[in-house]
Scaffold this motif. Structure first.
Motif, mmCIF file in Angstrom:
data_model
loop_
_atom_site.group_PDB
_atom_site.id
_atom_site.type_symbol
_atom_site.label_atom_id
_atom_site.label_comp_id
_atom_site.label_asym_id
_atom_site.label_seq_id
_atom_site.Cartn_x
_atom_site.Cartn_y
_atom_site.Cartn_z
ATOM 1 N N ILE A 1 0.847 -1.201 0.000
ATOM 2 C CA ILE A 1 0.000 0.000 0.000
ATOM 3 C C ILE A 1 0.878 1.245 0.000
ATOM 4 C CG2 ILE A 1 -1.774 1.286 1.271
ATOM 5 C CD1 ILE A 1 -2.808 -1.362 2.365
ATOM 6 N N ASP A 2 1.933 1.223 0.810
ATOM 7 C CA ASP A 2 2.858 2.365 0.863
ATOM 8 C C ASP A 2 3.497 2.617 -0.504
ATOM 9 O OD1 ASP A 2 2.282 2.513 3.547
ATOM 10 O OD2 ASP A 2 4.133 1.558 4.214
ATOM 11 N N ALA A 3 3.884 1.531 -1.188
ATOM 12 C CA ALA A 3 4.525 1.664 -2.498
ATOM 13 C C ALA A 3 3.551 2.251 -3.522
ATOM 14 C CB ALA A 3 5.042 0.309 -2.969
ATOM 15 N N LEU A 4 2.294 1.820 -3.465
ATOM 16 C CA LEU A 4 1.286 2.347 -4.387
ATOM 17 C C LEU A 4 1.012 3.823 -4.118
ATOM 18 C CD1 LEU A 4 -1.179 -0.663 -4.563
ATOM 19 C CD2 LEU A 4 -0.047 0.402 -6.523
ATOM 20 N N GLU A 5 1.030 4.214 -2.835
ATOM 21 C CA GLU A 5 0.827 5.631 -2.523
ATOM 22 C C GLU A 5 1.932 6.471 -3.174
ATOM 23 O OE1 GLU A 5 0.512 8.868 1.113
ATOM 24 O OE2 GLU A 5 1.685 7.043 1.355
ATOM 25 N N ALA A 6 3.169 6.004 -3.071
ATOM 26 C CA ALA A 6 4.290 6.725 -3.678
ATOM 27 C C ALA A 6 4.124 6.808 -5.194
ATOM 28 C CB ALA A 6 5.605 6.028 -3.318
ATOM 29 N N GLU A 7 3.604 5.740 -5.796
ATOM 30 C CA GLU A 7 3.377 5.730 -7.243
ATOM 31 C C GLU A 7 2.300 6.745 -7.637
ATOM 32 O OE1 GLU A 7 1.340 2.638 -10.321
ATOM 33 O OE2 GLU A 7 2.921 1.809 -9.035
ATOM 34 N N VAL A 8 1.217 6.785 -6.852
ATOM 35 C CA VAL A 8 0.146 7.755 -7.109
ATOM 36 C C VAL A 8 0.685 9.173 -7.004
ATOM 37 C CG1 VAL A 8 -1.994 8.744 -6.169
ATOM 38 C CG2 VAL A 8 -1.782 6.274 -6.434
ATOM 39 N N GLU A 9 1.491 9.420 -5.987
ATOM 40 C CA GLU A 9 2.051 10.758 -5.792
ATOM 41 C C GLU A 9 2.909 11.171 -6.984
ATOM 42 O OE1 GLU A 9 5.020 12.990 -2.660
ATOM 43 O OE2 GLU A 9 3.638 11.477 -1.875
ATOM 44 N N ARG A 10 3.764 10.256 -7.461
ATOM 45 C CA ARG A 10 4.616 10.557 -8.612
ATOM 46 C C ARG A 10 3.776 10.855 -9.856
ATOM 47 N NH1 ARG A 10 7.716 6.259 -6.567
ATOM 48 N NH2 ARG A 10 6.747 4.815 -8.039
ATOM 49 N N THR A 11 2.766 10.024 -10.092
ATOM 50 C CA THR A 11 1.920 10.200 -11.281
ATOM 51 C C THR A 11 1.144 11.510 -11.216
ATOM 52 O OG1 THR A 11 1.669 7.792 -11.464
ATOM 53 C CG2 THR A 11 0.100 9.148 -12.679
ATOM 54 N N ALA A 12 0.589 11.815 -10.038
ATOM 55 C CA ALA A 12 -0.208 13.038 -9.889
ATOM 56 C C ALA A 12 0.650 14.285 -10.099
ATOM 57 C CB ALA A 12 -0.865 13.069 -8.505
#
Length: 231
Positions: free
Chosen positions: A58-69
């Motif tokens: 979940i933490d890794a996906l949050e970081a991915e969302v942040e980068r994409t956004a």
């Protein structure tokens, strides 16, 4: 025109990637709540350990969302509705990450409780966990569909979760007063109930973001009962 169409297609793909990552986060968080509660009831320390370990996903996906956004905002300069979607996604990812943390916190208490006998109030917690998990799943479905009414329905369920918490709080307090030997276990269960209540609060926070992203208007103020632990 071909260039413009290509740009719009790329932007739509990035938004879909954002929504997909959040949907994946939500599925993991919902499953974490369910598995943490199952581990608690069955005193399954191995399952609890898996919940703790899987929180890293979940933490890794949050970081991915942040980068994409951030990339979308920087490169696409989205306007109005699209910008609301991107900002909502960024905020929602942070909230879902915290929901995962609550599931992890519940799982971490399982080894402590494993050596203790089961007390009656424990039977109330699985239903509370079920409602909390459903709220998470429903609100992220509302986000994916840009469904303001579904977001409102999630907020309405929060009252049931609060009622469960208040009932569990009073029951555990009674158990502690009746027998001091129950204090340690009851305190752990009270923290677990509070974690589930906070999951509901975060789900309603997401619902408010979804409502705003879909309508451009803030959701009407909701009244919330007092926490018996604070009043």
């Amino acid at each position: 025109m071909a260039s413009s169409g290509h740009t719009i297609k790329a932007f739509d793909d990035e938004l879909d990637q954002l929504r997909g990552s959040i949907a994946q986060m939500g599925g993991l968080a919902e499953e974490a709540i369910k598995e943490a509660m199952r581990a608690l009831v069955q005193r399954d320390t191995e399952a609890a350990a898996r919940v703790v370990e899987n929180d890293k996903k979940i933490d890794a996906l949050e970081a991915e969302v942040e980068r994409t956004a951030v990339q979308i905002i920087a490169l696409r300069a989205p306007m109005a509705d699209d910008l609301r979607d991107v900002v909502a996604a960024l905020k929602i990812a942070g909230v879902v990450e915290r929901i995962g943390d609550y599931a992890k916190n519940i799982a971490k208490r399982v080894p402590v409780l494993e050596q203790m006998g089961k007390i009656a109030p424990l039977a109330l917690l699985p239903e509370m966990g079920r409602i909390a998990g459903e709220m998470v799943g429903n609100v992220l479905n509302a986000f994916a569909a840009r469904d303001a009414q579904a977001a409102l329905a999630v907020c309405e369920r929060d009252e049931a979760l609060d009622n469960f918490y208040n009932s569990i709080f009073r029951t555990l307090l009674t158990f502690m007063m009746e027998n001091p030997n129950n204090i340690t276990q009851a305190t752990h269960l009270l923290f677990i109930a509070k974690n589930l209540e906070r999951v509901g609060d975060h789900a309603t926070n997401v619902a408010e973001m979804v409502y705003f992203a879909a309508t451009g208007e803030k959701m009407a103020e909701r009244s919330k009962g007092a926490d018996p632990a604070e009043g």
